[in-house]
Design a protein around this motif. Sequence first.
Motif, short mmCIF file in Angstrom:
data_model
loop_
_atom_site.label_atom_id
_atom_site.label_comp_id
_atom_site.label_asym_id
_atom_site.label_seq_id
_atom_site.Cartn_x
_atom_site.Cartn_y
_atom_site.Cartn_z
N UNK A 2 0.85 -1.19 0.00
CA UNK A 2 0.00 0.00 0.00
C UNK A 2 0.89 1.24 0.00
N UNK A 3 0.49 2.25 -0.78
CA UNK A 3 1.32 3.44 -0.94
C UNK A 3 0.73 4.63 -0.18
N UNK A 4 1.63 5.43 0.37
CA UNK A 4 1.25 6.70 1.01
C UNK A 4 1.97 7.81 0.26
N UNK A 5 1.21 8.76 -0.26
CA UNK A 5 1.79 9.88 -1.00
C UNK A 5 1.43 11.19 -0.30
N UNK A 6 2.46 11.97 0.06
CA UNK A 6 2.23 13.23 0.76
C UNK A 6 2.14 14.38 -0.24
N UNK A 7 1.24 15.30 0.03
CA UNK A 7 1.13 16.53 -0.75
C UNK A 7 1.24 17.73 0.19
N UNK A 8 1.68 18.85 -0.35
CA UNK A 8 1.78 20.07 0.45
C UNK A 8 1.03 21.17 -0.29
N UNK A 9 -0.20 21.37 0.15
CA UNK A 9 -1.01 22.43 -0.44
C UNK A 9 -1.71 23.21 0.66
N UNK A 10 -2.24 24.36 0.27
CA UNK A 10 -2.93 25.24 1.21
C UNK A 10 -3.90 26.09 0.42
N UNK A 11 -4.65 26.91 1.11
CA UNK A 11 -5.58 27.82 0.42
C UNK A 11 -4.83 28.75 -0.52
N UNK B 120 4.06 21.46 -3.25
CA UNK B 120 5.01 20.36 -3.41
C UNK B 120 4.30 19.02 -3.39
N UNK B 121 4.92 18.02 -4.04
CA UNK B 121 4.33 16.70 -4.20
C UNK B 121 5.40 15.64 -3.96
#
Length: 471
Positions: free
Chosen positions: A232-241, A246-247
Amino acid sequence: IRAAENTVVGKKYDYDSIHSYATFTERVPVSTYEELQPLIERTRKGEQNVFWETPIKWFAKSSGTTNAKSKFIPVSPEALEDCHYKAGKDLLCMYLNNNENSEMFLGKSLRLGGSAQIYEDNNTSFGDLSAILIENMPLWAEFSSTPNKEISLMSDWETKLPAIINEVKNENVTSFAGVPSWLLVLMNKLLAETGKGNLLEFWPNLEVYFHGGVNFEPYREQYQKILPKKDFKYYEIYNASEGFFAIQDLNYSSDLLLMLDYGIFYEFIPMDTFGTPDQKTVRLADVELFKNYAIIITTNSGLWRYMIGDTVRFTSLSPYKIRVTGRTKHHINVFGEELMVENTDQAIAKACHITRTEIVDYTVAPVFMKDKEKGAHEWIIEFKKNPDDLAHFQKVLDETLQSLNSDYEAKRYNNMTLNPLIINLARPNLFYDWLKEKHKLGGQHKIPRLSNERDYLEQLKKMQSEVFGLK
């Protein structure tokens, strides 16, 4: 700069004559939301061409933390298409490039956004960013998502939760996305109501979780229990309003690729000068590895040299890769210990692993020196499963923090400046009730993990003592 030459801001700072980065930094000040708010309010009331040439019709309502005051972040058509939706496409492409045998698109993506409706006023609309994205989502994306638009945009979290469960439990869910702490609430409730042992019992084709908003480490082991699938994969994202930044671009990585083609210009303030007379900004080309920086952004929604409030450190300069370390307001540096959220998240994750415990949430504040008493850090932790030996948990947590942060270690040496940390056991649902009292339930609101003041901690202790004496 060329796009905004004829706006109110462009004329104020004479954008027409700005042709170099040096002139840009000399003329345009670094700003907080409070400093930009008057201009944003003018646009919310219907005035256009204030800070961006394209009409601004959407505003993402955000508090960032649990502060009562809401922020309204402008979202231009360019930001929707060239930042947020472009990032979504890039994220999927990166994932599929790394996993060529993926069958993600044979099922649906479970999305857990904020509990918000879209409100209209003065011919402009506002709501959680997730609500704005869902409202403007292309038809193909809506067909591949669950729950449906009507449920996703429900405003009352406690009504929304059972509605989500009722719809998604019979879908073929292959991926999901949301803030780890809130999604865990949904998943645990789903398992409790159905009597299933893990999520794969009704979603056997699950393959990836796209997460962001808070550090995943304190929750990783809990997810691995309810998702017992080796690959199983976990992918982090960095977003905001304010934008998508970043991905995670590789399987099993903790580094995030900084995306440089989303209409966002980046600058950085070294945290060792932040808030001092020597504060300086540096370009992306001048950042250094493994140093903490506050992020400054200029965006295609008209946020000019905007201090977003997050801190990052670079783990690679070619390409530029980062890890989010915390927030400028959410760290503790009362005694020179420079403790970041990244430190506490990693330490509590390790302490939970060693002592076989699980947490729901936590917050930390300083105990100030008085009457010749030394300082300390005071924690309130809500455990899903309490430690058998709290003193042992406390020792492991303290020692791990020292191993992760040399400044904290120096202040703790022989109890020279800081006494051992203090842990209060929170009653069940304390953080949930606190957020509910502040009308902050839902997928985008987060507990402030660290603070240089005791306000949050004292509010929580008061709420706990009103039910029964603080343990």
